[in-house]
Design a protein around this motif. Structure first.
Motif, mmCIF file in Angstrom:
data_model
loop_
_atom_site.group_PDB
_atom_site.id
_atom_site.type_symbol
_atom_site.label_atom_id
_atom_site.label_comp_id
_atom_site.label_asym_id
_atom_site.label_seq_id
_atom_site.Cartn_x
_atom_site.Cartn_y
_atom_site.Cartn_z
ATOM 1 N N TYR A 21 -2.506 10.613 6.871
ATOM 2 C CA TYR A 21 -1.541 11.337 6.041
ATOM 3 C C TYR A 21 -1.413 12.820 6.417
ATOM 4 O O TYR A 21 -0.304 13.318 6.624
ATOM 5 C CB TYR A 21 -1.889 11.191 4.554
ATOM 6 N N ALA A 54 -1.162 13.458 -6.287
ATOM 7 C CA ALA A 54 -1.515 14.628 -5.460
ATOM 8 C C ALA A 54 -1.894 14.267 -4.036
ATOM 9 O O ALA A 54 -2.038 15.150 -3.189
ATOM 10 C CB ALA A 54 -2.670 15.384 -6.117
ATOM 11 N N GLY A 55 -2.094 12.981 -3.749
ATOM 12 C CA GLY A 55 -2.427 12.558 -2.394
ATOM 13 C C GLY A 55 -3.714 13.204 -1.909
ATOM 14 O O GLY A 55 -4.745 13.196 -2.595
ATOM 15 N N ALA A 100 -6.342 8.732 -10.803
ATOM 16 C CA ALA A 100 -5.649 8.418 -12.064
ATOM 17 C C ALA A 100 -4.264 7.876 -11.741
ATOM 18 O O ALA A 100 -3.610 8.316 -10.795
ATOM 19 C CB ALA A 100 -5.520 9.659 -12.945
HETATM 20 C C1 SAM Z 1 3.938 10.671 -0.238
HETATM 21 S S1 SAM Z 1 2.345 10.812 -0.989
HETATM 22 C C2 SAM Z 1 2.484 12.443 -1.689
HETATM 23 C C3 SAM Z 1 1.152 13.108 -1.831
HETATM 24 C C4 SAM Z 1 1.222 14.604 -2.190
HETATM 25 N N1 SAM Z 1 1.845 14.806 -3.468
HETATM 26 C C5 SAM Z 1 1.935 15.385 -1.127
HETATM 27 O O1 SAM Z 1 3.073 15.816 -1.357
HETATM 28 O O2 SAM Z 1 1.358 15.554 -0.051
HETATM 29 C C6 SAM Z 1 2.537 9.779 -2.393
HETATM 30 C C7 SAM Z 1 1.285 9.632 -3.227
HETATM 31 O O3 SAM Z 1 1.665 9.025 -4.473
HETATM 32 C C8 SAM Z 1 0.579 8.257 -4.910
HETATM 33 N N2 SAM Z 1 1.033 7.327 -5.963
HETATM 34 C C9 SAM Z 1 1.905 6.301 -5.855
HETATM 35 N N3 SAM Z 1 2.039 5.687 -7.049
HETATM 36 C C10 SAM Z 1 1.237 6.342 -7.928
HETATM 37 C C11 SAM Z 1 0.914 6.175 -9.297
HETATM 38 N N4 SAM Z 1 1.453 5.197 -10.027
HETATM 39 N N5 SAM Z 1 0.043 7.034 -9.874
HETATM 40 C C12 SAM Z 1 -0.519 8.036 -9.137
HETATM 41 N N6 SAM Z 1 -0.279 8.230 -7.831
HETATM 42 C C13 SAM Z 1 0.598 7.397 -7.225
HETATM 43 C C14 SAM Z 1 0.092 7.585 -3.641
HETATM 44 O O4 SAM Z 1 -1.215 7.088 -3.774
HETATM 45 C C15 SAM Z 1 0.224 8.717 -2.619
HETATM 46 O O5 SAM Z 1 -0.980 9.432 -2.488
#
Ligand code: SAM
Length: 214
Positions: A21, A54-55, A100
């Motif tokens: 990532y 937050a990834g 979460a």
């Molecule tokens: C494209 S990444 C974005 C990460 C970070 N916000 C960034 O901009 O670098 C999408 C993230 O959304 C998370 N995600 C997807 N569905 C989710 C949910 N229902 N609850 C929490 N996180 C979720 C994924 O695990 C992933 O880490």
């Protein structure tokens, strides 16, 4: 398909993608420095922030020096493990990460000054529910800072959307800035500003406020 199965598939994808990532985003996410500086301008320095989806903590770790506290949360334990690894390396104060689900944040009502969600909303099949969770945990008058790639904003965006989907990303919502704004306004927030930042795909950035009384 049931919601719980969709979320498990979503989680499985990000668990597998976690090691790639940060290098991927270093090439792709050209708008992030601009996005973070706009966020810093809008948030008070004594604010308590919750980041949802937050990834690997890219945004939380950049916001941390400018605010009192940041709690970064994500569905994927491996993404959170990488965020914690970076946190240890960077030795930042006032930041913590936890697993979460955005649909059930498990935080108290009215406990944050701001909620941040970057590139998460387009992955959530019923995005009004996580948005109302974000409203629930915000103090009255608190601010939502939400950004997401707009898969339907332009022809170029539609092209990259196809590429991303071929790569396995499970896109649930193809927003334009208009449909993103409507969704947020329909989830109980008052829209304050909206903007499209240029990037590999246009990035919609919306600031919205939880009204003092709902
Ligand atoms: C494209 S990444 C974005 C990460 C970070 N916000 C960034 O901009 O670098 C999408 C993230 O959304 C998370 N995600 C997807 N569905 C989710 C949910 N229902 N609850 C929490 N996180 C979720 C994924 O695990 C992933 O880490």
């Amino acid at each position: 398909m049931k919601d719980s199965i969709r979320r498990r598939l979503q989680q499985r994808f990000w668990e597998r993608f976690a090691p790639l990532y940060d290098p991927f985003m270093a090439v792709v996410a050209r708008s992030y420095p601009r996005l973070v500086s706009r966020m810093v301008d809008r948030i008070e320095s004594d604010a308590d922030i919750l980041e949802v989806a937050a990834g690997t903590g890219i945004v939380s770790l950049k916001l941390a020096p400018h605010v009192a506290r940041v709690m970064g949360t994500d569905l994927s334990p491996k993404m959170i493990a990488r965020a914690n690894h970076k946190l240890k390396q960077q030795r930042r104060n006032g930041v913590a990460f936890a697993v979460a689900d955005a649909y059930r944040l498990g935080c108290d009502d009215a406990s944050f000054d701001a909620t941040v969600c970057v590139n998460g909303l387009h992955l959530m099949h019923d995005p009004a529910r996580p948005l109302s969770e974000m409203a629930r945990v915000l103090k009255p008058g608190g601010v939502l800072l939400c950004a997401t790639y707009l898969h339907a904003q332009s022809l170029r965006a539609r092209f990259f959307s196809r590429v991303i989907k071929l790569g396995g990303v499970k896109v649930a919502n193809e927003f334009t800035i208009g449909s993103m704004g409507q969704l947020i306004a329909g989830s109980g927030f008052a829209l304050e500003s909206q903007e499209v930042l240029s990037d590999i795909m246009p990035l919609g950035y919306i600031v919205a406020v939880k009204p003092d009384r709902q």
